[in-house]
Every structure is written in structure tokens, then in C-alpha cells.
Scaffold this motif. Structure first.
Motif, PDB file in Angstrom:
ATOM      1  N   HIS A 171      10.567   9.796  -1.874  1.00  0.00           N
ATOM      2  CA  HIS A 171       9.344  10.704  -2.242  1.00  0.00           C
ATOM      3  C   HIS A 171       8.909  10.107  -3.431  1.00  0.00           C
ATOM      4  N   MET A 172       7.675  10.791  -3.937  1.00  0.00           N
ATOM      5  CA  MET A 172       7.096  10.423  -4.860  1.00  0.00           C
ATOM      6  C   MET A 172       8.200  10.592  -6.068  1.00  0.00           C
ATOM      7  N   GLY A 173       8.047   9.627  -7.157  1.00  0.00           N
ATOM      8  CA  GLY A 173       8.602  10.046  -7.781  1.00  0.00           C
ATOM      9  C   GLY A 173      10.062   9.964  -8.356  1.00  0.00           C
ATOM     10  N   LYS A 200       0.441  -1.832 -10.953  1.00  0.00           N
ATOM     11  CA  LYS A 200       1.297  -0.563 -10.419  1.00  0.00           C
ATOM     12  C   LYS A 200       0.527   0.264  -9.891  1.00  0.00           C
ATOM     13  N   GLY A 201       0.803   1.680  -9.533  1.00  0.00           N
ATOM     14  CA  GLY A 201       0.108   2.388  -8.946  1.00  0.00           C
ATOM     15  C   GLY A 201      -0.344   3.825  -9.930  1.00  0.00           C
ATOM     16  N   LEU A 202      -0.444   4.666  -9.560  1.00  0.00           N
ATOM     17  CA  LEU A 202      -0.906   5.714 -10.814  1.00  0.00           C
ATOM     18  C   LEU A 202      -0.016   6.292 -11.062  1.00  0.00           C
ATOM     19  N   CYS A 203       1.294   6.580 -10.267  1.00  0.00           N
ATOM     20  CA  CYS A 203       2.560   7.142 -11.091  1.00  0.00           C
ATOM     21  C   CYS A 203       3.590   5.974 -11.725  1.00  0.00           C
ATOM     22  N   GLY A 204       2.640   4.463 -11.685  1.00  0.00           N
ATOM     23  CA  GLY A 204       3.419   3.716 -11.880  1.00  0.00           C
ATOM     24  C   GLY A 204       4.153   2.046 -11.261  1.00  0.00           C
ATOM     25  N   ALA A 205       4.619   3.029  -9.807  1.00  0.00           N
ATOM     26  CA  ALA A 205       5.246   2.187  -9.370  1.00  0.00           C
ATOM     27  C   ALA A 205       4.821   1.434  -8.622  1.00  0.00           C
ATOM     28  N   THR A 206       5.561   0.057  -9.255  1.00  0.00           N
ATOM     29  CA  THR A 206       5.730  -1.819  -9.196  1.00  0.00           C
ATOM     30  C   THR A 206       5.642  -1.850  -7.714  1.00  0.00           C
ATOM     31  N   CYS A 259       0.780  -1.264  -0.153  1.00  0.00           N
ATOM     32  CA  CYS A 259       0.008   0.297   0.563  1.00  0.00           C
ATOM     33  C   CYS A 259       1.101   1.068  -0.314  1.00  0.00           C
ATOM     34  N   CYS A 260       0.641   2.548  -0.645  1.00  0.00           N
ATOM     35  CA  CYS A 260       1.922   3.281  -0.949  1.00  0.00           C
ATOM     36  C   CYS A 260       0.946   4.662  -1.306  1.00  0.00           C
ATOM     37  N   LYS A 261       1.238   5.152   0.034  1.00  0.00           N
ATOM     38  CA  LYS A 261       1.096   6.917   0.281  1.00  0.00           C
ATOM     39  C   LYS A 261       1.942   7.479   0.757  1.00  0.00           C
ATOM     40  N   ASN A 262       2.364   7.526  -0.227  1.00  0.00           N
ATOM     41  CA  ASN A 262       3.631   8.528  -0.697  1.00  0.00           C
ATOM     42  C   ASN A 262       3.040   9.852  -1.506  1.00  0.00           C
ATOM     43  N   CYS A 263       1.793   9.851  -1.559  1.00  0.00           N
ATOM     44  CA  CYS A 263       1.742  11.391  -2.250  1.00  0.00           C
ATOM     45  C   CYS A 263      -0.082  11.260  -2.122  1.00  0.00           C
ATOM     46  N   ALA A 264      -0.535  11.852  -2.669  1.00  0.00           N
ATOM     47  CA  ALA A 264      -1.920  12.371  -2.642  1.00  0.00           C
ATOM     48  C   ALA A 264      -2.569  11.641  -3.948  1.00  0.00           C
ATOM     49  N   MET A 265      -2.580  11.185  -4.701  1.00  0.00           N
ATOM     50  CA  MET A 265      -2.672  10.615  -5.906  1.00  0.00           C
ATOM     51  C   MET A 265      -3.118   9.026  -5.020  1.00  0.00           C
ATOM     52  N   GLY A 266      -2.398   8.351  -4.380  1.00  0.00           N
ATOM     53  CA  GLY A 266      -3.151   7.294  -3.549  1.00  0.00           C
ATOM     54  C   GLY A 266      -3.719   7.606  -2.399  1.00  0.00           C
ATOM     55  N   PRO A 267      -3.732   6.662  -1.147  1.00  0.00           N
ATOM     56  CA  PRO A 267      -3.272   4.846  -0.927  1.00  0.00           C
ATOM     57  C   PRO A 267      -3.371   4.499  -2.495  1.00  0.00           C
ATOM     58  N   CYS A 268      -2.044   3.880  -3.518  1.00  0.00           N
ATOM     59  CA  CYS A 268      -2.648   2.906  -3.729  1.00  0.00           C
ATOM     60  C   CYS A 268      -2.082   1.639  -3.540  1.00  0.00           C
ATOM     61  N   ARG A 269      -2.787   0.449  -4.019  1.00  0.00           N
ATOM     62  CA  ARG A 269      -3.171  -0.490  -3.303  1.00  0.00           C
ATOM     63  C   ARG A 269      -2.668  -1.923  -4.204  1.00  0.00           C
ATOM     64  N   THR A 302       8.769  -2.021  -6.240  1.00  0.00           N
ATOM     65  CA  THR A 302       8.634  -0.300  -5.563  1.00  0.00           C
ATOM     66  C   THR A 302       8.242  -0.249  -4.056  1.00  0.00           C
ATOM     67  N   ILE A 303       7.158  -0.172  -3.997  1.00  0.00           N
ATOM     68  CA  ILE A 303       6.534  -0.099  -3.115  1.00  0.00           C
ATOM     69  C   ILE A 303       7.160  -0.243  -1.410  1.00  0.00           C
ATOM     70  N   CYS A 304       6.856  -1.815  -2.117  1.00  0.00           N
ATOM     71  CA  CYS A 304       7.630  -2.736  -0.833  1.00  0.00           C
ATOM     72  C   CYS A 304       8.623  -2.043  -0.351  1.00  0.00           C
ATOM     73  N   ALA A 305       9.759  -1.844  -1.697  1.00  0.00           N
ATOM     74  CA  ALA A 305      10.760  -1.730  -1.092  1.00  0.00           C
ATOM     75  C   ALA A 305      11.005  -0.371  -0.564  1.00  0.00           C
ATOM     76  N   ARG A 306      10.447   0.460  -0.729  1.00  0.00           N
ATOM     77  CA  ARG A 306       9.761   1.958  -0.257  1.00  0.00           C
ATOM     78  C   ARG A 306       9.462   1.971   1.217  1.00  0.00           C
ATOM     79  N   ASN A 307       8.476   0.993   1.513  1.00  0.00           N
ATOM     80  CA  ASN A 307       8.311   1.201   2.392  1.00  0.00           C
ATOM     81  C   ASN A 307       8.587   0.582   3.393  1.00  0.00           C
TER      82      ASN A 307
HETATM   83 FE1  SF4 Z   1       1.471   8.306  -5.589  1.00  0.00          FE
HETATM   84 FE2  SF4 Z   1       2.589   6.447  -6.856  1.00  0.00          FE
HETATM   85 FE3  SF4 Z   1       2.449   5.815  -4.370  1.00  0.00          FE
HETATM   86 FE4  SF4 Z   1       0.603   6.342  -5.798  1.00  0.00          FE
HETATM   87  S1  SF4 Z   1       1.981   4.775  -5.791  1.00  0.00           S
HETATM   88  S2  SF4 Z   1       0.581   6.678  -3.687  1.00  0.00           S
HETATM   89  S3  SF4 Z   1       0.928   8.038  -7.757  1.00  0.00           S
HETATM   90  S4  SF4 Z   1       4.118   7.150  -4.803  1.00  0.00           S
END
Ligand code: SF4
Ligand code: MSK
Length: 651
Positions: free
Chosen positions: A216-218, A78-84, A53-63, A87-92
Motif C-alpha cells: 500500500h502507498m507509503g 522517483k514517483g511523486l511520493c519518492g518511491a524508487t 509503473c506504479c498505480k498504488n495511489c491516486a497521485m499516480g500512475p507514476c512511470r 520499490t515500485i518494481c518489487a511492489r509490483n
Molecule cells: Fe502513488 Fe508513490 Fe505509486 Fe506514485 S509511486 S502512484 S505517488 S505510491
């Protein structure tokens, strides 16, 4: 905190400890809700559990939950930005490392600040209690301990050394160039691996900040590159902030040596003023110990009708004052609310980390004064008292707190009910005392650790550390795993709440060897008179395990690097971000590290494989997870046996 509608847990399902069961039952009868009940009513989020679950930007949370049946073919999630998912799991995951490394290292920074005040003679209340340790660690910071005068080598004064060590240690958090000094304490082949992989930490703060930037996002979108930074920050914790915290605490408060004490809620005394210190930083609690022992405070307590003052602890502040003064721990992380529910806690004094905000709600139901002491850790509830601690008038602050507890002794309302359960323990071990008790060296004698590992009396070494977690049965995994290890002749080094659990369940006594150990380990423990499970201190003192492993390597006969040792690590009931940072610095130091409960990695199988399998090729250590405690112990033993075979000592 009355919670009539709450679904109450069966105490026998919540803990294996009778004192804990008794207090959970009491809480339920008094309608005081605890973490055990909340664990029943609030279930964790299934997607968060998978780590995707990514909530690193306000386009999410992307699950990005893993589809039923797993990934077949290309993983198109993928999340809205395309994060796989990777990527999301490693970032968390590395954000958890950042949180954990920040907590340990900020603790280290506070200790370094107090040490600098001591070195500059700005405080009278703290002294250098262990100048030998100061002289020992000084060269690691590049500080000379001798000086050449007229062709003669003379010792430099302790004051001079202290000032230079203080400045050099403090600079580790923010120096503009170079790398952390303590990295050079690791075995040479390990340092070469870190250099090859580009993970040598530059300074403590930078590595943590860089995680926040990269996640951070991106920004960083390669799980391997993210994990590289996670590793660098974890190493900055284990071989940096935590190790400096341990060393400077030893210099100021004394290096622990084995001592006798007790553990569990039964250490509280009905006819005494009961003060509980809870959290992690021993800077204030050292002063509270001294204040509680002062004739002035004891006389004041007697004036108020108490027989004396009983100081005890929870979590790692407990471990700090246990290791150096024999102050008994009243319990682990999950027993913090229960200590107040005894009705006998006149003051609970908290500093930082692992403190439930619900303590304030529980304290409201009793007479307990809940006192926060740290500028970075306050509570919003209006019954909480904040007494900010300052090292420049430390004893004054400590006496004010102790006096407040004594004044509160006569305010006890609820019937006092202290469980009778407690156990004896020998705590206070460290690298120095392991060496001393096992023959005065690590190799070359009948009693030494290396020789006993080589001859097979000791099969291997396990580090069993970490928290409790309300999602698992309190203490069950810790105790089952430790018993299984020592039954199979594996000596256990323990810290944190795992060490408190081992103490509560009677495993920290020399007598435990005859009852629980295999014949080889029992023989060693009985010969030298040590417990089969050695209490090495608090969470920051996991650095002692790193240094013990390094000493074993340097003594010879067991390979050239930590990853060659017949050794494994475990955090059976982990819950905190600090545990993830500890886990990663152990893995990156070459240790096979098994966590219990679960790991938030299931949603990203490729990233999980990277941690569980690929890490070994880089550092010699790797992650694993096994919730079943017996299987968990046997995975560790299988790894130990594999290493024995590689060393040719498996006969
Ligand atoms: Fe934002 Fe991308 Fe994370 Fe979705 S996956 S919350 S778009 S950074
Ligand atoms: S206190 S981090 S619950 S071990 Fe160090 Fe216990 Fe874990 Fe807190």
C-alpha cells in the motif's frame, strides 16, 4: 464478436500445432475474433513491461522508464511520493505473488472445505478414495494414526483421522500462531535457511494480506524487505495451499497412477455430445466425470441421437480429470476459444482461473452453452448460464449440467469441423508412481532415480511447467526446451499447460525415448517403460515436484538439500501471476528457475540483480530469464552440470 476491421494473425506464426492453426484459420473465415488476433492488434505497454509503473495511489500512475543507455551514475528516478524504481518494481512483483498464491491457496481452501464436509459426513457424493494417503499425510498435521490401549498399539479409525486432518488442514489458512505444518516436510537444511531469513509462513491468508498491506502507498520501501514477504507468501503457496490442495484431492479423488489417454482438439467427437470442463478446481469436474459415465446420462444422450458423451478438458481442470480418470485434454490455455470454434462443443463448463471472458462472445457465434459454476467467477454477458455448484448436492448439479449439454446436442448450427490431430499419451504420474516405476525406492537399485543420476545415465532433473502466452508462439518454447533437455539426458517433470503441450506433441509416451532422448535417458526409459517426460498434474501439483525433489535428497547420494541437486526449473511461456508465485517458491526452495518470454524487471536493474544473483546466497536458487528456447534449455543444462561437478559425479 465479428471483427471485420481486425488485423488477422498468420496461423503458422501463432502456433506450431496444426490443430490450432486449422482452428485459427476457421475462426478468421467465420470472422470470429480470437486471442491470437487481439495479440496482433493490441501491443503491451512498454513501461508496464519494465515493471516500473506504479498505480498504488491516486497521485499516480507514476512511470519510471529506464533511460536509453541505462543508468549512468546515481539513479534519481522517483514517483511523486519518492518511491524508487526498486520499490515500485518489487511492489509490483510481490503483488503478482499475492495474486498467484491467493488463487492456488483459495483453490486449496475449497478442497479443504469439501474434505471437511466428507469427514463430517455431510455429503454422500464424495468419499475418501485413498485412505492410505490420508494415513500418510496425517502425521504432517500432527494427527496420530495409532492409539495406545492397554499397552498395545492400535490403528485409529479412518473416520477419526479424517476429522482431525480436516480441522488441522482448514486451520492452515488462518491459525493465530505457529507456522505452516507442511514446512517440516522440506529437507532440514532448507528449513534452517527459511528460519535464518525469517520467511517461514505463519498462515496462508496472513502472508497474502501482508503483501497487500506492505505494498500500500507509503508502507514498505525496501525492495529486500518487500521480497522477504513475497518469499514468505510464495512458500505459503507451494508448501501450504497448493500442497494441501494436491494431498486432499488425492485423498478424496484418488492418487493418480499412470494411465493412457490422448491430447488435442481431435479428441472431440462429432457424433457424441461434447462437454468440456475448464479451469482449475476438480471438485465439480469429478462429479461431471461420474455423471457422464452413468448409464442414465449415456441412455439420455442416445435418446437425443448422439452415440455417447465425450468429456474432455482445457487447462488444469483437464489435468485433474486426466490424471485420475484418463479424460483427454482438448487443449491448452490458448485453445479454449478454439474448442468452441469446432462447432461441436455442446457445453463448456468453467470453474476458476485462466478462463477468457471472450469465451462468452465466441459461444454466441455457435450453439455452445457456456456454464459458470463458481460463486467467485461469473461473467457479465447475458448468454452465460450460472449453475452454482454445491458439494452438498454435487451429483445433482453435475447431472443438471450434463443433461443441459445433451439437450443442446440437437441445436448444433454451424458446420462441425473438428481437427483430426491428437496424440496418445501416458499421464498420471506422481511421487508415488515415480518411486514405484523406478525400482520401488529412490536409491540402492539399478533402476532407481538417484542411482541413474549418480551413474550419469540421467544427467539431471528439470521441471518444465506453466502456461501459454499469446505473445509467444503457442507451444513452441515448451516443446523446443523439453526436446533439448531430453536430448541431453535430462528427465523432465511437467505440469499445467506445459504438460498438455507435451502430450499434444507426443512427448508423453515411452516411445518418445527412442526418438528424442540422449542414449542414457533412453536406456532408462526403455528399461522401465516410462516416458522421458512425466506428467505430474495441474498447477497446484507443482507441489509434487517439491516433494519429488525432497525424496531424492532424502534418499541420499545427491547432497543434503534441494539446491545441491542437478536440477532446474522452467516456465517457458508463462503468463499468470500464479507462475510468479510458483517461480518464487521454487527459487526459495533452492531451484535455479528460468522463465521464457520476459520478466517485468528490466526497469529496476538493482532489484533484478537481487532476484537473479543475490537470491542464490540466501536459498541456493535464483531467477533467470531467457526467451530463446535452445539457449534457455542450455542454461538449465549448464546449471545441472555445475551441480554434478559440485557433487563429484561429473565423470
Ligand atoms: Fe502513488 Fe508513490 Fe505509486 Fe506514485 S509511486 S502512484 S505517488 S505510491
Ligand atoms: S492452466 S495457470 S494457463 S499453466 Fe493451470 Fe495453464 Fe498457466 Fe492457467
Amino acid at each position: 464478436t465479428a471483427a471485420k476491421e481486425a488485423k488477422f494473425v498468420d496461423p503458422r506464426e501463432a502456433s506450431i500445432d496444426p490443430a490450432t492453426q486449422e482452428m485459427i484459420l476457421r475462426a478468421q473465415r467465420l470472422q470470429v475474433e480470437t486471442v491470437f488476433d487481439r495479440a496482433m492488434t493490441m501491443k503491451p505497454c512498454a513501461i508496464g513491461m519494465q515493471g516500473i509503473c506504479c498505480k498504488n495511489c491516486a497521485m499516480g500512475p507514476c512511470r519510471l522508464p529506464l533511460p536509453k543507455g541505462g543508468i549512468t551514475g546515481e539513479d534519481t528516478r522517483k514517483g511523486l511520493c519518492g518511491a524508487t524504481a526498486n520499490t515500485i518494481c518489487a511492489r509490483n512483483f510481490i503483488r503478482m505473488i499475492a495474486g498467484g498464491a491467493a488463487a492456488h491457496s483459495d483453490h486449496g481452501r475449497s478442497v479443504a472445505e469439501v474434505f471437511r464436509s466428507v469427514a463430517r459426513k455431510e455429503t454422500e457424493d464424495y468419499k475418501i478414495k485413498d485412505p492410505i494417503k490420508l494415513v500418510d499425510i496425517a502425521p504432517n498435521f500432527g494427527v496420530a494414526t495409532t492409539v495406545e490401549v492397554d499397552g498395545k498399539t492400535l490403528d485409529r479409525s479412518i473416520d477419526e483421522i479424517a476429522l482431525e486432518v480436516a480441522e488441522a488442514a482448514y486451520a492452515e489458512w488462518g491459525k493465530p500462531e505457529g507456522s505452516l505444518h507442511y514446512i517440516k516436510r522440506a529437507p532440514k537444511p532448507l528449513q534452517e535457511k527459511w528460519e535464518r531469513e525469517g520467511v517461514v509462513p505463519r498462515n496462508v491468508d496472513r502472508e497474502i494480506v501482508e503483501i497487500m498491506h506492505r505494498t500500500h502507498m507509503g508502507v514498505d520501501q525496501d525492495y529486500k524487505n518487500l521480497m522477504k514477504q513475497g518469499t514468505r507468501a510464495a512458500l505459503a503457496d507451494g508448501w501450504g495451499g497448493s500442497m494441501i490442495a494436491t494431498d486432499l484431492q488425492d485423498v478424496m479423488f484418488g492418487t493418480p497412477s499412470p494411465l493412457q489417454s490422448e491430447a488435442n482438439l481431435g479428441v472431440m467427437k462429432e457424433d457424441h455430445v461434447n462437454i468440456i470442463v475448464h479451469g482449475h478446481e476438480p471438485v465439480l469436474s469429478e462429479m461431471i466425470v461420474a455423471a457422464c459415465q452413468s448409464q442414465e446420462m449415456i441412455a439420455y444422450a442416445k435418446e437425443k441421437g448422439a452415440k455417447g458423451i465425450q468429456l474432455s478438458g482445457i487447462c488444469c481442470t483437464a489435468n485433474e480429470v486426466l490424471q485420475r480418470h484418463g479424460v483427454p485434454p482438448a487443449g491448452t490455455f490458448l485453445q479454449q476459444e478454439l474448442a468452441i470454434i469446432t462447432g461441436a462443443c455442446d457445453a463448456m463448463v468453467v470453474d476458476v482461473q485462466c478462463i477468457f471472458q471472450n469465451l462468452a462472445n465466441v459461444a454466441k457465434c455457435f450453439h455452445t452453452k457456456l456454464i459458470t459454476t463458481h460463486p467467485i467467477a461469473k461473467m457479465e454477458q447475458d448468454n452465460v448460464i450460472h449453475i452454482e455448484f454445491d458439494e452438498h448436492h454435487a451429483m445433482e448439479d453435475a447431472k443438471r449440467i450434463v443433461r443441459m449439454a445433451i439437450d443442446n446436442f440437437t441445436n448444433r448450427k454451424a458446420e462441425v469441423l473438428i481437427p483430426r490431430h491428437k496424440a496418445s499419451q501416458i499421464a498420471g504420474f506422481g511421487v508415488e508412481s515415480i518411486r514405484y516405476h523406478l525400482g520401488g525406492t529412490f536409491r540402492g537399485d539399478y533402476y532407481t532415480l538417484n542411482d541413474n543420476i549418480i551413474n550419469g545415465r540421467i544427467r539431471g532433473i528439470a521441471g518444465v511447467v506453466g502456461c501459454n502466452n499469446a505473445r509467444t508462439k503457442h507451444n513452441e518454447e515448451h516443446i523446443t526446451i523439453i526436446k533439448e533437455l531430453i536430448k541431453n539426458d535430462v528427465i523432465v517433470l511437467t505440469t499445467g499447460c506445459s504438460a498438455i503441450a507435451a502430450g499434444m506433441h507426443g512427448l508423453l509416451t515411452p516411445g518418445a525415448a527412442a526418438v528424442h532422448c540422449g542414449p542414457g535417458l533412453a536406456e532408462v526409459c526403455e528399461t522401465v517403460g516410462i516416458p522421458p517426460v512425466l506428467h505430474l498434474g495441474s498447477c497446484v501439483d507443482n507441489s509434487r515436484i517439491l516433494l519429488a525433489a525432497t525424496e531424492v535428497v532424502k534418499a541420499g547420494g545427491l547432497g543434503k538439500d534441494i539446491c545441491d541437486l542437478p536440477a532446474a526449473g522452467s516456465a517457458p511461456e508463462w503468463m499468470s501471476e500464479k507462475a510468479i508465485s510458483i517461480g518464487q517458491y521454487f527459487v526459495a526452495s533452492g531451484v535455479y528457475t528460468v522463465f521464457g518470454y520476459h520478466m517485468p524487471l528490466e526497469g529496476a536493474p538493482v532489484f533484478k540483480d537481487y532476484l537473479y544473483k543475490q537470491m542464490e546466497k540466501m536459498y541456493g536458487g535464483m531467477w533467470d530469464c531467457e526467451p530463446d528456447p535452445v539457449k534457455h534449455a542450455h542454461k538449465m543444462i549448464a546449471h545441472i552440470d555445475k551441480k554434478r561437478k559440485e557433487l563429484g559425479i561429473d565423470k
